[in-house]
Scaffold this motif. Structure first.
Motif, PDB file in Angstrom:
ATOM      1  N   ILE A  65       0.867  -1.181   0.000  1.00  0.00           N
ATOM      2  CA  ILE A  65       0.000   0.000   0.000  1.00  0.00           C
ATOM      3  C   ILE A  65       0.902   1.228   0.000  1.00  0.00           C
ATOM      4  O   ILE A  65       1.791   1.357   0.852  1.00  0.00           O
ATOM      5  CB  ILE A  65      -0.909   0.031   1.245  1.00  0.00           C
ATOM      6  N   GLY A  66       0.682   2.141  -0.948  1.00  0.00           N
ATOM      7  CA  GLY A  66       1.519   3.329  -1.031  1.00  0.00           C
ATOM      8  C   GLY A  66       0.730   4.573  -1.393  1.00  0.00           C
ATOM      9  O   GLY A  66      -0.443   4.510  -1.776  1.00  0.00           O
ATOM     10  N   ASN A  71      -0.208  12.383 -10.707  1.00  0.00           N
ATOM     11  CA  ASN A  71       0.369  12.547 -12.040  1.00  0.00           C
ATOM     12  C   ASN A  71       1.759  11.928 -12.154  1.00  0.00           C
ATOM     13  O   ASN A  71       2.401  12.017 -13.197  1.00  0.00           O
ATOM     14  CB  ASN A  71       0.425  14.025 -12.433  1.00  0.00           C
ATOM     15  N   SER A  72       2.232  11.284 -11.061  1.00  0.00           N
ATOM     16  CA  SER A  72       3.547  10.638 -11.082  1.00  0.00           C
ATOM     17  C   SER A  72       3.530   9.390 -10.206  1.00  0.00           C
ATOM     18  O   SER A  72       4.183   9.328  -9.162  1.00  0.00           O
ATOM     19  CB  SER A  72       4.626  11.611 -10.586  1.00  0.00           C
ATOM     20  N   PRO A  73       2.786   8.359 -10.617  1.00  0.00           N
ATOM     21  CA  PRO A  73       2.626   7.167  -9.773  1.00  0.00           C
ATOM     22  C   PRO A  73       3.906   6.370  -9.554  1.00  0.00           C
ATOM     23  O   PRO A  73       3.978   5.572  -8.621  1.00  0.00           O
ATOM     24  CB  PRO A  73       1.582   6.337 -10.537  1.00  0.00           C
ATOM     25  N   SER A  74       4.920   6.580 -10.393  1.00  0.00           N
ATOM     26  CA  SER A  74       6.153   5.805 -10.229  1.00  0.00           C
ATOM     27  C   SER A  74       6.983   6.281  -9.035  1.00  0.00           C
ATOM     28  O   SER A  74       7.836   5.543  -8.536  1.00  0.00           O
ATOM     29  CB  SER A  74       7.003   5.892 -11.501  1.00  0.00           C
ATOM     30  N   ALA A  75       6.756   7.513  -8.584  1.00  0.00           N
ATOM     31  CA  ALA A  75       7.500   8.058  -7.442  1.00  0.00           C
ATOM     32  C   ALA A  75       6.670   7.873  -6.176  1.00  0.00           C
ATOM     33  O   ALA A  75       5.866   8.729  -5.807  1.00  0.00           O
ATOM     34  CB  ALA A  75       7.823   9.529  -7.666  1.00  0.00           C
ATOM     35  N   GLU A 278       8.717  14.432 -15.665  1.00  0.00           N
ATOM     36  CA  GLU A 278       9.775  13.686 -14.991  1.00  0.00           C
ATOM     37  C   GLU A 278      10.320  14.499 -13.822  1.00  0.00           C
ATOM     38  O   GLU A 278      10.139  15.715 -13.747  1.00  0.00           O
ATOM     39  CB  GLU A 278      10.905  13.348 -15.966  1.00  0.00           C
ATOM     40  N   TRP A 279      10.991  13.794 -12.909  1.00  0.00           N
ATOM     41  CA  TRP A 279      11.629  14.429 -11.763  1.00  0.00           C
ATOM     42  C   TRP A 279      13.085  14.721 -12.095  1.00  0.00           C
ATOM     43  O   TRP A 279      13.786  13.863 -12.634  1.00  0.00           O
ATOM     44  CB  TRP A 279      11.557  13.518 -10.538  1.00  0.00           C
ATOM     45  N   THR A 280      13.542  15.933 -11.766  1.00  0.00           N
ATOM     46  CA  THR A 280      14.940  16.295 -11.961  1.00  0.00           C
ATOM     47  C   THR A 280      15.543  16.711 -10.625  1.00  0.00           C
ATOM     48  O   THR A 280      14.849  17.232  -9.744  1.00  0.00           O
ATOM     49  CB  THR A 280      15.096  17.447 -12.972  1.00  0.00           C
ATOM     50  N   VAL A 281      16.844  16.488 -10.466  1.00  0.00           N
ATOM     51  CA  VAL A 281      17.531  16.754  -9.200  1.00  0.00           C
ATOM     52  C   VAL A 281      17.883  18.233  -9.082  1.00  0.00           C
ATOM     53  O   VAL A 281      18.519  18.805  -9.968  1.00  0.00           O
ATOM     54  CB  VAL A 281      18.806  15.900  -9.082  1.00  0.00           C
ATOM     55  N   MET A 282      17.470  18.854  -7.975  1.00  0.00           N
ATOM     56  CA  MET A 282      17.836  20.239  -7.682  1.00  0.00           C
ATOM     57  C   MET A 282      19.191  20.297  -6.984  1.00  0.00           C
ATOM     58  O   MET A 282      20.047  21.091  -7.336  1.00  0.00           O
ATOM     59  CB  MET A 282      16.770  20.904  -6.804  1.00  0.00           C
ATOM     60  N   PHE A 283      19.378  19.465  -5.959  1.00  0.00           N
ATOM     61  CA  PHE A 283      20.668  19.367  -5.278  1.00  0.00           C
ATOM     62  C   PHE A 283      20.724  18.067  -4.495  1.00  0.00           C
ATOM     63  O   PHE A 283      19.708  17.391  -4.292  1.00  0.00           O
ATOM     64  CB  PHE A 283      20.926  20.569  -4.359  1.00  0.00           C
TER      65      PHE A 283
END
Length: 450
Positions: A65-66, A71-75, A278-283
């Motif tokens: 269960i998560g 809009n981003s079910p993979s994360a 998509e998700w991108t890294v800020m820091f």
């Protein structure tokens, strides 16, 4: 034909009954409702931002269960049954007779529970628009009616509105733990939490070993990390007799961000890119080699823009020159002239640092810096002192005893943190400063003596 109306009524009633089993309120589970994995049911928050349901991570066939952004079910942001998955699609999330939120397997055995301390009548579960899954009294709606909430039990991710830290009244400690691997959300080796020892700081660990720390809270910021962009999100740090926590909120109409402790032991702030989905890294923390805990050994200071980056503090020399010659500074530094408590001992001011870790220390939040210096000179074991709070010109007193560990050169605008290192009366550096390959060199006006 006289039986036809009854047949039509029976079919219609059966259809309605079946539909009621697979359709529940959009964001709520009542005692008569459930979420079934086999039927693909989910909860969706009122604003359509968050979704709760069953999922299988990576290549695993286990079911969990998560909660995730719709809009981003993979994360996946939060996992309920991290250590107790179901092995097929027979799982059902429902409310038990004692009021607990429970996950049942095919044999109707409880494999996960909200584990309330007492029986709760008339409880309902709701996925809030904040992403918080709450079990509350049916008659209430505010936080005072919450019997349990997912925000109190983070997984590997911190997102807007969540608290990372302590409820000092109850002893509840909210912290992040990494997944074991991409196929298994079982808690892994890495954790990221607020240490409440003297002054708070965020510490990343692998098991019990420290990998990175933010530096001590100095009233303005953590002494070893930069203040983050206010236009993206707002940071909050609460430190009083009841609570000690860090929290952030995304600015309105701004980008969505989250902080995740990944399986490699990195804390990453990520942002959602609506254009590319998509998700991108800020820091990332740790960000550079000077962020690594104790990178330059005892009594060393790390300067990322220097080469070599590790140097001994003023008044110290490499413990093992041979190792330092090959850029291995892990053995640290020792005093060139031992302290002997003779009259004439003084202090060298080093400005713009992440303060040393609190291994052996003493704290008084009411002293002035001058009083702090006097207090340090009273104790032959005191090796350094600093203000504990840099607001309003500085206040409070921190004393260190023994080796100074994990110091990093760090300047952040006007909020500069200074430290005063004790020097022996006969230390040559008390009278003449020589620029050395290994020394962190102060200015002449940074000399203080008693």
């Amino acid at each position: 034909m006289e039986d036809l109306p009854f047949l039509i009524f029976w079919v219609t009633s059966t259809s309605i009954s079946f539909l009621s089993e697979i359709s529940i309120a959009a964001d709520t589970i009542t005692p008569t409702q459930s979420i079934s994995d086999g039927l693909g049911q989910t909860l969706v928050s009122s604003g359509q931002t968050f979704e709760l349901g069953f999922f299988s991570p990576g290549n695993s066939k286990n079911r969990y269960i998560g909660i995730w952004y719709k809009n981003s079910p993979s994360a996946v942001l939060w996992v309920a049954n991290r250590e107790n998955p179901t092995t097929d699609s027979s799982g059902v999330l429902t409310i038990a007779k004692d009021g607990n939120l429970v996950l049942l397997n095919q044999a109707q055995i409880i494999i996960w529970s909200s584990n309330l301390s007492k029986v709760a009548e008339n409880s309902v579960t709701q996925l809030l628009e904040s992403g918080n899954l709450v079990l509350r009294d049916k008659s209430g709606s505010g936080s005072e009616s919450y019997l349990w909430q997912s925000f109190d039990y983070p997984s590997d991710t911190l997102f807007s509105g969540m608290k990372l830290g302590w409820n000092l009244k109850t002893g509840l400690n909210r912290y992040l733990t990494s997944w074991k691997n991409s196929d298994d959300p079982t808690p892994g080796e890495f954790s990221y939490r607020i240490d409440n020892l003297g002054l708070p700081q965020l510490v990343l660990r692998e098991g019990s070993s420290k990998l990175f720390r933010t530096g001590l809270w100095n009233g303005v910021r953590f002494s070893g990390i930069a203040l983050l962009a206010k236009e993206v999100f707002k940071n909050y740090f609460v430190y009083n007799t009841e609570e000690l926590y860090y929290m952030y909120e995304n600015n309105k109409n701004s980008i969505i961000t989250r902080s995740t402790l990944n399986q490699s032991g990195l804390v990453q702030r990520l942002k959602w890119n609506e254009g590319s989905f998509e998700w991108t890294v800020m820091f990332t923390r740790p960000n550079d080699l000077c962020d690594n805990y104790g990178q330059c050994g005892a009594n060393g200071i790390c300067k990322i823009n220097d080469s070599p980056m590790c140097k001994c503090l003023v008044g110290f020399i490499p413990k093992s020159p041979q190792e330092w010659d090959v850029l291995n500074s892990s053995s640290g530094c020792v005093r060139r002239v031992p302290l002997d408590c003779e009259k004439g001992e003084g202090f060298i001011k080093i400005g713009g640092v992440k303060l040393p870790d609190l291994l052996q220390f003493w704290l008084n939040k009411n002293m002035s810096l001058k009083e702090c210096k006097v207090e340090c000179l009273k104790n032959c074991s005191c090796t350094a002192y600093a203000n504990s709070d840099i607001r309003g010109g500085g206040s409070g007193c921190l004393l260190w005893f023994g080796d100074l560990i994990d110091i990093k050169e760090f300047n952040e605008g006007d909020s500069i943190q200074d430290i005063y290192i004790r020097m022996a009366a006969s230390e040559p550096g008390m009278y003449l400063f020589v620029i050395s390959y290994f020394l962190a060199t102060p200015s002449m006006d940074s000399l203080e003596s008693d």
